[in-house]
Scaffold this active site. Structure first.
Site, PDB file in Angstrom:
ATOM      1  N   CYS A 383      -6.544  -0.883 -10.739  1.00  0.00           N
ATOM      2  CA  CYS A 383      -5.167  -0.495 -10.459  1.00  0.00           C
ATOM      3  C   CYS A 383      -4.194  -1.674 -10.602  1.00  0.00           C
ATOM      4  O   CYS A 383      -3.871  -2.061 -11.718  1.00  0.00           O
ATOM      5  CB  CYS A 383      -5.079   0.185  -9.109  1.00  0.00           C
ATOM      6  SG  CYS A 383      -3.636   1.255  -8.992  1.00  0.00           S
ATOM      7  N   HIS A 511      -8.797   4.613  -9.800  1.00  0.00           N
ATOM      8  CA  HIS A 511      -9.656   4.086  -8.725  1.00  0.00           C
ATOM      9  C   HIS A 511     -11.014   4.791  -8.807  1.00  0.00           C
ATOM     10  O   HIS A 511     -11.303   5.683  -7.993  1.00  0.00           O
ATOM     11  CB  HIS A 511      -9.030   4.369  -7.358  1.00  0.00           C
ATOM     12  CG  HIS A 511      -7.816   3.558  -7.060  1.00  0.00           C
ATOM     13  ND1 HIS A 511      -7.878   2.327  -6.453  1.00  0.00           N
ATOM     14  CD2 HIS A 511      -6.508   3.799  -7.282  1.00  0.00           C
ATOM     15  CE1 HIS A 511      -6.653   1.833  -6.311  1.00  0.00           C
ATOM     16  NE2 HIS A 511      -5.803   2.711  -6.807  1.00  0.00           N
ATOM     17  N   GLU A 513     -13.758   3.945  -7.833  1.00  0.00           N
ATOM     18  CA  GLU A 513     -14.608   3.727  -6.653  1.00  0.00           C
ATOM     19  C   GLU A 513     -14.659   4.933  -5.723  1.00  0.00           C
ATOM     20  O   GLU A 513     -15.641   5.150  -5.020  1.00  0.00           O
ATOM     21  CB  GLU A 513     -14.145   2.491  -5.864  1.00  0.00           C
ATOM     22  CG  GLU A 513     -12.736   2.551  -5.266  1.00  0.00           C
ATOM     23  CD  GLU A 513     -11.652   2.094  -6.237  1.00  0.00           C
ATOM     24  OE1 GLU A 513     -11.954   1.957  -7.447  1.00  0.00           O
ATOM     25  OE2 GLU A 513     -10.511   1.875  -5.793  1.00  0.00           O
TER      26      GLU A 513
HETATM   27  N1  GLN Z   1       1.354  -1.596  -6.816  1.00  0.00           N
HETATM   28  C1  GLN Z   1       0.882  -0.935  -7.990  1.00  0.00           C
HETATM   29  C2  GLN Z   1       1.597   0.370  -8.228  1.00  0.00           C
HETATM   30  O1  GLN Z   1       2.150   0.945  -7.314  1.00  0.00           O
HETATM   31  C3  GLN Z   1      -0.624  -0.738  -7.947  1.00  0.00           C
HETATM   32  C4  GLN Z   1      -1.096   0.122  -6.823  1.00  0.00           C
HETATM   33  C5  GLN Z   1      -2.560  -0.034  -6.528  1.00  0.00           C
HETATM   34  O2  GLN Z   1      -3.188  -1.036  -6.843  1.00  0.00           O
HETATM   35  N2  GLN Z   1      -3.153   0.948  -5.851  1.00  0.00           N
HETATM   36  O3  GLN Z   1       1.633   0.866  -9.326  1.00  0.00           O
END
Ligand code: GLN
Length: 537
Positions: A383, A511, A513
């Protein structure tokens, strides 16, 4: 016939109630029963989305985009089932719907009260989930500790359910800490006794007590808990310290926990099949070769902030018969020059760039990514980790000075990560997060494609910013491979480098995971662990 098991906690929070809940469910599932689990969080937040992971632990994202308590992650992993946002009930949700109903005039002029209106709404939601899940047994874990003011309406609601659903269809399990006195080594049961008394005072008599203790309960301690807790001795179990949380169902089964629940709920006893689970646990415990993984992030002090990632790495490691040796790296320390990137990263087998929000630690992460890329150390970015990998690539390979994500630098000359045009107007309404599972199209021939061995995959999301489409062709011209895009909208979901240039450089906006399971490791995590375990053999 629907059965319910309510799990309460005593003495302290964080005593592993979630694991006991998941384990009880596992023992029923191993006997062929269809189970589901609900987590109740007696706080006023509507969901966990706004909560600081540093204080509260990870926000677990469900397939349908719920931002929920991390215990749902334990349930999904132990049971290999998919839960929904409805499986996490909070005080905030309950009050919100009762108040909305009141405003619509649906209470027909009545005085709206905690009993029965709040408790009715609690019961309605529990039953709704049981119904939707088609579960034979629904386990309901009540967060917090017995005696908390916040928890009272929930305890009252489940107390009422005992009467409404009938004795044979409801069971109460109380999980409480038994501390060991350092000086004498004695197991102290008084706190458990008191927490049971607290429960009984509000009309709940536990049917079973699970003591959370470092060591198995001594006969004397067990006797006392049974006597003062008003249960037979064979209704007292210990969840003692084990090497892996996945062993808890096995140690409880050995103590007769599964059988006890079956009898208590008048279910038909069947031979439990825990053979595959036991085999998995055996492999966790016998894998000795350590693979050192640097975990680069900013909440590295509270490991619960990254629990699904930790578990995903462990699932992958177990599949490969190795174990993960975590090296926690605080990105802010790199940034402040407190630690040198080469000192921490030169002797790891791989590094994971953790998700995150906001400015703190960002430059440290970018510096680490550069080092991993240039020194060909296996890297997985999750992410924010992917977004910062794009920033690093734009700055150091494309030569775009000051390239950044607009989340951190709204005035960057090169907004390689930004809000998309279509998102901008939505910002005003607040609901800008992309949450839950979306279809991703993987590009044939890429590493991502090979790992998943599929063209269309579904992974969960929780983010706001995206790779800016205006920079995609430039990134590709300079060798960054866009190996996956969202089926709708073509947003960048996976990036990688050619394996001829780097042994393993993969990052994803998703994600993965959240969908990793024991015995079914998540493909990117498995690929990453494999590459890491092949390094420095
Ligand atoms: N801060 C980033 C976004 O909002 C990544 C978010 C995250 O890593 N879950 O896009």
């Amino acid at each position: 016939m629907k059965k319910f098991i309510f799990i309460t906690g005593g003495v302290l929070s964080s005593v592993g109630k979630g694991i006991v809940t998941a384990s009880a469910a596992k023992l029923l599932q191993a006997r062929g029963y269809n189970v589901t689990a609900i987590k109740i969080d007696p706080y006023l937040n509507v969901d966990a989305g706004t909560m600081n992971p540093y204080m509260h632990g990870e926000v677990f994202v469900t397939e349908d985009g719920g931002e929920t308590d991390l215990d749902l992650g334990h349930y999904e992993r132990f049971l290999d089932i998919t839960l929904t946002k409805k499986h996490n009930i909070t005080t905030g949700q309950i009050y919100q719907s009762v108040i909305e109903k009141e405003r619509r005039g649906e209470y027909l002029g009545k005085c709206v009260q905690i009993i029965p209106h709040i408790t009715d709404e609690i019961k309605r939601r529990i039953r709704e989930v049981a119904e939707l899940s088609q579960a034979d047994v629904t386990l309901v874990e009540i967060g917090g500790t017995v005696g908390d003011i916040e928890g009272l309406p929930f305890l009252e609601a489940v107390r009422q359910m005992r009467i409404e659903e009938g004795f044979d269809n409801t069971m109460f399990i109380h999980v409480a800490l038994v501390p060991i006195l350092e000086v004498t080594g004695e197991q102290k049961t008084k706190p458990v006794q008191h927490s049971v008394q607290e429960l009984r005072r509000i009309g709940i008599q536990p049917d079973a007590i699970v003591a959370r203790c470092r060591t198995p309960l001594e006969p004397e301690a067990k006797y006392k808990i049974a006597l003062y807790g008003n249960v037979p001795e064979d209704a007292v179990f210990t969840s003692y310290n084990v090497e892996t949380i996945y062993e808890v169902p096995l140690i409880l089964e050995k103590q007769g926990f599964g059988k006890y629940i079956i009898h208590r709920l008048k279910l038909q006893e069947r031979q439990p099949d825990l053979s595959e689970w036991a085999e998995f646990v055996r492999r966790v415990k016998t894998s000795t070769r350590k693979v050192k993984i640097a975990m680069i992030g900013k909440y590295t002090k509270l490991k619960d902030s990254y629990i699904s990632i930790i578990e995903a790495l462990r699932h992958a490691a177990t599949e490969l018969n190795v174990r993960v040796d975590f090296e926690w790296v605080e990105a802010t320390y790199i940034e402040e020059g407190k630690i040198k990137v080469e000192n921490v990263l030169s002797n790891v087998n791989g590094a994971l760039i953790l998700p995150g929000f906001g400015i703190r630690g960002v430059e440290g992460k970018i510096r680490a990514i550069q080092y991993l890329r240039e020194n060909k150390i296996p890297m997985l970015g999750i992410c924010f980790g992917m977004q910062l990998a794009v920033v690093e690539y734009a700055r150091n390979v494309l030569g775009l000075k000051g390239a950044h994500t607009t989340e951190v630098d709204p005035h960057t000359p090169h907004p390689v990560i930004a809000l998309l045009e279509e998102q901008k107007h939505v910002t005003k309404f607040g609901g800008t997060m992309r949450l839950g599972a979306y279809a991703i199209v993987l590009r044939k021939g890429t590493m991502a494609y090979k790992l998943y061995n599929s063209k269309i995959i579904y992974e969960r999301h929780r983010h706001r910013y995206e790779v800016n489409p205006q920079y995609i062709s430039m990134l590709e011209e300079h060798g960054l491979i866009i190996s996956g895009v969202s089926k709708v909208g073509g947003r960048v979901e996976f990036i990688e480098l050619n394996t001829s240039e780097h042994p393993f450089y993969l990052a994803t906006q998703a994600h993965p995971e959240f969908k990793s399971r024991p015995m079914k490791p998540s493909p990117p995590y498995l690929g990453f662990m494999k590459a890491a375990s092949e390094r420095l053999r």
